[in-house]
Design an enzyme around this catalytic site. Sequence first.
Site, PDB file in Angstrom:
ATOM      1  N   ASP A  11       0.692  -1.181  -0.064  1.00  0.00           N
ATOM      2  CA  ASP A  11      -0.020   0.104  -0.075  1.00  0.00           C
ATOM      3  C   ASP A  11       0.950   1.334  -0.051  1.00  0.00           C
ATOM      4  OD1 ASP A  11      -2.167   1.743   0.266  1.00  0.00           O
ATOM      5  OD2 ASP A  11      -2.918   0.762   1.936  1.00  0.00           O
ATOM      6  N   ASP A 105      -3.386   2.275  -5.880  1.00  0.00           N
ATOM      7  CA  ASP A 105      -2.290   2.551  -4.790  1.00  0.00           C
ATOM      8  C   ASP A 105      -2.184   1.459  -4.015  1.00  0.00           C
ATOM      9  OD1 ASP A 105      -4.564   2.898  -3.304  1.00  0.00           O
ATOM     10  OD2 ASP A 105      -3.638   4.628  -2.162  1.00  0.00           O
ATOM     11  N   GLU A 106      -2.684   0.297  -4.336  1.00  0.00           N
ATOM     12  CA  GLU A 106      -2.672  -0.998  -3.698  1.00  0.00           C
ATOM     13  C   GLU A 106      -2.599  -2.106  -4.505  1.00  0.00           C
ATOM     14  OE1 GLU A 106      -5.535  -2.697  -0.057  1.00  0.00           O
ATOM     15  OE2 GLU A 106      -6.447  -1.237  -1.459  1.00  0.00           O
TER      16      GLU A 106
END
Length: 394
Positions: A11, A105-106
């Site tokens: 993350d 973003d993960e």
Amino acid sequence: MEPKRQIVHIDLDSFFVSVERKFNPELIGKPVLIGGSAERGVVASCSYEARRYGIHSAMPTRQALKLCPHAILIRGSHGRYGEASREVTQIIHEMVPVYQKTSIDEFYIDLTGMDRYHDAYKLASDLRQKIIKETGLPISFGMASSKTVAKMATNAAKPNGQLLIPHGEEMEFLAPLPIRKIPMLGEKTCKKLYEYGIEKIGDLQRVDLRFLQTLFGKSGMFIWEKARGIDHSEIVPHSDRKSISTETTFHNDVKDRRTLETVLVSMTEELSFKLRKENMLTSCLAIKVRYANFETHTQQEKIGLTAAEHILIPGIKNLLTKAWDPNRPIRLIGVRLSNLTTGSYQINLFEDNEERIRLYQALDTINFKFGEKTVCRAAGMEIGTRNFNPFMRG
């Protein structure tokens, strides 16, 4: 004997804020909010300095500014974040065999079996350092035997840290954490458990499975397993289904733009609802236009990962403008969403506001329960459900 699973959850910390700080270092150390307008917008992301005031994503911007009046509010840039996300994705793509991108973003990475050749934790650590060095963005990861525990380990490692939960130590790691830390455990479920004095995951681990099944039905097993770190879900690199589409052949050829847009809105609503229902996101949208002489034209556009029709509908209308010749009647029109990937719609779109978020929740709740298109936008109501489309031929 099957190898032990080695799942990594990555993350990017306060991703939007971190990207903005790369371009403006004066923001470092200050409470920063990324999101919509101060009047009706919501917080898409916030810095850790802002979180100390109780601010979190999806909070109305005006409420956040009341909690922290000196916070710096930034509108943000889709292009800037998309480019940073692509940089990180490329580094991951080059270094690991199997990964799943679940949002901008993960990521989840499956390093199972890599121990025969590499130290899997060292590989994950090297990957994190490479991302930090090459992009300048802070990043955290958790590594464990399942996606659930890996994600919870990442949350424990933040900000800008890493954490390994060895096999056999999942329950010990989870026990002291509040039950609300379990991914996908809703507020109502937590409140119900609080009524029975169950506040920590350790309390939940001591509860009998039959009690949870009596209380929550089929979900009881899900809760019981999550509390023990049991999660057999796989890393899904790409959807088995690469695209979803729908099209309509008009009974009579159409030249009226308003009619065409109404049909497109209905189609796009239907497809975006299916994406959310199946926990999917798209990053490419396209339309097909077939004229009366059977000449067919397509237009497509790459977009950021989404399942939200308030992003998709304007894009589809824009593609219609490019593909449409107002002097030629149209026989068939269609919409296709492609480059599908597994993931949930995130509140990271700066057009989002409180009303829109509540609208999505309400629409999906009703449609999941009573069937697709039970409720829809007014623009799509003229078309009705797909089964009774008055424009459809045969």
